[in-house]
Scaffold this motif. Structure first.
Motif, PDB file in Angstrom:
ATOM      1  N   SER A 229     -51.213 -29.315  22.109  1.00  0.00           N
ATOM      2  CA  SER A 229     -51.491 -30.805  21.724  1.00  0.00           C
ATOM      3  C   SER A 229     -51.157 -31.329  23.121  1.00  0.00           C
TER       4      SER A 229
ATOM      5  N   ASN B 147     -51.630 -38.748   7.961  1.00  0.00           N
ATOM      6  CA  ASN B 147     -51.999 -37.937   7.697  1.00  0.00           C
ATOM      7  C   ASN B 147     -50.770 -36.898   6.563  1.00  0.00           C
TER       8      ASN B 147
ATOM      9  N   THR C 299     -50.697 -33.554   5.839  1.00  0.00           N
ATOM     10  CA  THR C 299     -50.900 -32.024   7.135  1.00  0.00           C
ATOM     11  C   THR C 299     -50.457 -32.754   8.731  1.00  0.00           C
TER      12      THR C 299
ATOM     13  N   ASP D  93     -50.807 -34.574  12.137  1.00  0.00           N
ATOM     14  CA  ASP D  93     -51.085 -34.336  13.138  1.00  0.00           C
ATOM     15  C   ASP D  93     -50.019 -34.923  14.234  1.00  0.00           C
ATOM     16  N   VAL D  94     -49.743 -33.587  15.313  1.00  0.00           N
ATOM     17  CA  VAL D  94     -48.335 -34.292  16.000  1.00  0.00           C
ATOM     18  C   VAL D  94     -48.568 -35.976  16.788  1.00  0.00           C
ATOM     19  N   THR D  95     -50.076 -35.906  17.088  1.00  0.00           N
ATOM     20  CA  THR D  95     -50.964 -36.859  18.391  1.00  0.00           C
ATOM     21  C   THR D  95     -50.737 -38.414  16.913  1.00  0.00           C
ATOM     22  N   GLU D  96     -50.858 -38.155  16.100  1.00  0.00           N
ATOM     23  CA  GLU D  96     -50.926 -39.472  14.970  1.00  0.00           C
ATOM     24  C   GLU D  96     -49.635 -39.332  14.878  1.00  0.00           C
ATOM     25  N   GLN D  97     -48.638 -38.470  14.958  1.00  0.00           N
ATOM     26  CA  GLN D  97     -47.070 -39.351  14.718  1.00  0.00           C
ATOM     27  C   GLN D  97     -46.700 -39.871  16.568  1.00  0.00           C
TER      28      GLN D  97
ATOM     29  N   GLN E  87     -57.109 -44.941  12.463  1.00  0.00           N
ATOM     30  CA  GLN E  87     -57.573 -43.916  12.131  1.00  0.00           C
ATOM     31  C   GLN E  87     -58.932 -43.917  12.553  1.00  0.00           C
TER      32      GLN E  87
ATOM     33  N   GLU F 182     -62.103 -42.798  15.117  1.00  0.00           N
ATOM     34  CA  GLU F 182     -61.554 -42.004  16.892  1.00  0.00           C
ATOM     35  C   GLU F 182     -62.588 -42.638  17.825  1.00  0.00           C
TER      36      GLU F 182
ATOM     37  N   ASN G  78     -56.024 -39.209  24.945  1.00  0.00           N
ATOM     38  CA  ASN G  78     -55.212 -39.729  23.970  1.00  0.00           C
ATOM     39  C   ASN G  78     -54.790 -41.018  23.948  1.00  0.00           C
TER      40      ASN G  78
END
Length: 508
Positions: free
Chosen positions: A74, A367, A370, A372-376, A432, A434, A453
């Motif tokens: 990631s 979300n 599930t 996402d590591v990038t979101e966190q 949210q 892109e 990112n």
């Protein structure tokens, strides 16, 4: 040795790989070939098109330092601006012998002294363990001990702080208890003070010898220089855990030869596919020249972009951070971020009031079924300044592509996330959507763009601040200091009340 290849390699790197395989070579090397344009003189092979069909090659072994970027899928870059593998090869040939390759150790290890000093200390330790007799070292013996300690300290830092001196003195008494001093003070207090004076004298000798990282402060006021500027004014020394603050020029090189190397680097970066190995080696070689330019002349960022374009690529940002701090920024940054993410999420959920409301809105972009590591990671990085009371509005800037220029005018330094105005406006937050581009802004101009990112952009921005020796912007000073001292463990361990409170909250 005669060798026939079934197919002409597409690149120099592919040729090296085939030679390594067919000849069972276990070391790094570069290639030279007989160039007919120069009466068959040996020339370095940098372009495969220069190689004739029937060529005579010479294999040149090189001493190398392998810096492997450890990253999860990631965090690994899917695109590269240079034609290299994931492992950077930095040649130590031609680099300064005074480069430091490690940070100050967590526990200082007292070095071994000369044979006669070690013998007398061993006898003194035996007597101390037998009946508590302390050793009173002679003047020469004390000089030798302090001299060796100063040399070892300098191998880590030119300007150690008070805690560093304490750790050295404690280590000395721990290894040689016969040197424990009598009295109500700690048994190492006198050694600490003596070492401070010895370190100052040692820096004076190095300054006279021409060591750049101490010679830069040679114009300060003193007995021999009463007309110099105040010692407290603009003193240049490491403040953020820099292991190599201002190294000497490599042996056999001067500013002219390194400036010529810089010009070659600039021309190489103009190619469609630059030679990544060559760039890494030459960036490593020209590192002292670059630091001298940055620290002494303090050029504008745009001037650095023009003179050192390779410095503003992902690989070289991380490589430069390693040259300065001897640390792997990408691996250490994301390891620390992922380690603290669960604690931050719990902390964000527990906060109340206006701060809690901002953090709640921020976490809506995750979300949760599930995550996402990038979101966190993005949420944590954007939440830290909220918790610490920093103002990140113009540091983490989000805009649409139609208002990019307007948004850029309000950003001096930070990360600019550009969204498409045509994207579907779904979800409670624009986070949210892109992004079509994530850019790094310094001194009001974009220096790197299309970062994969947001977390990667923050990591690179932090690396550029070190590479260009920039001050932390005041409105984000607490956040960047937290990243430096707590997450990366760089610089002094003393924390301000805000940072200490946040650190303790994460440990609860």
């Amino acid at each position: 040795m005669k060798l026939t290849l079934n197919k002409r390699p597409d690149s120099v790197e592919e040729l090296i790989a085939q030679l390594r395989d067919k000849l069972s070579l276990q070391y790094e090397f570069k290639l030279q070939y007989e160039d007919q344009d120069f009466n068959n003189a040996l020339c370095n092979l940098t372009e495969i098109s220069d190689l004739p069909e029937r060529a005579t090659l010479k294999i040149i072994p090189i001493v190398t330092l392998h810096l492997t970027t450890i990253s999860s899928p990631s965090t690994r870059s899917e695109t590269s601006e240079c034609s290299t593998a994931d492992t950077e090869i930095l040649s130590t040939a031609g680099t300064s012998p005074l480069l430091r390759h490690q940070q100050w150790p967590e526990f200082f290890n007292t070095p071994n002294f000369s044979v006669d000093v070690n013998y007398r200390l061993r006898q003194g330790d035996l007597a101390y363990m037998k009946d508590g007799t302390r050793l009173t070292p002679s003047r020469d013996m004390k000089h030798d001990i302090l001299q060796k300690l100063a040399e070892t300290v300098y191998s880590f830092k030119a300007y150690p702080d008070d805690d560093d001196f304490s750790s050295v003195a404690k280590s000395l008494i721990s290894k040689h208890p016969c040197l424990t001093e009598p009295g109500s003070q700690p048994g190492w207090y006198g050694w600490k003070n003596s070492l401070k004076f010895k370190m100052a004298n040692y820096r004076t000798k190095l300054r006279k010898a021409g060591c750049e990282d101490v010679a830069i402060n040679g114009g300060k006021i003193s007995k021999v220089n009463p007309q110099g500027e105040s010692s407290s004014k603009n003193i240049k020394r490491p403040k953020r855990g820099e292991a190599n603050y201002l190294p000497n020029l490599p042996e056999g090189h001067d500013e002219t030869s390194l400036e010529n190397a810089r010009k070659i680097l600039t021309e190489e970066m103009k190619k469609k596919t630059p030679n990544g190995t060559l760039i890494s080696q030459m960036m490593d070689q020209t590192f002292p020249l670059r630091r001298r330019e940055i620290l002494k002349k303090e050029p504008a960022v745009q001037n650095m972009v023009e003179r050192w374009p390779a410095l503003f690529t992902e690989r070289q940002v991380f490589a430069e951070f390693n040259r300065i701090t001897s640390r792997n920024l990408e691996a250490d940054f994301f390891e620390a971020l992922d380690q603290h993410t669960p604690g931050f999420i719990q902390l964000f959920k527990s906060r109340k009031g206006s701060v809690g409301q901002k953090l709640t809105e921020l976490m809506q972009s995750i979300n949760w079924p599930t995550p996402d590591v990038t979101e966190q990671r993005s949420v944590v990085l954007k939440g830290i300044p909220i918790v610490l009371g920093d103002d990140s509005r113009d540091f983490f800037k989000t805009c649409f592509d139609t208002t990019r220029d307007e948004a850029l005018s309000s950003v001096t330094v930070g990360v600019l996330t550009v969204l498409s105005e045509d994207s579907p406006q779904e979800g409670p937050s624009s986070m949210q959507l892109e992004p079509i581009s994530t850019d790094i802004v310094l001194e009001g101009g974009i220096v790197m763009e299309n970062i994969k990112n947001f977390p990667q952009a923050v990591c690179l921005l932090f690396g550029l601040i070190y590479a260009l020796h920039l001050e932390y912007p005041k409105f984000m000073a607490n956040t960047l200091m937290f990243l430096q001292r707590v997450m990366l463990g760089l610089g002094t361990k003393t924390l301000s009340p805000k940072l200490l409170t946040l650190q303790n909250a994460l440990l609860d």
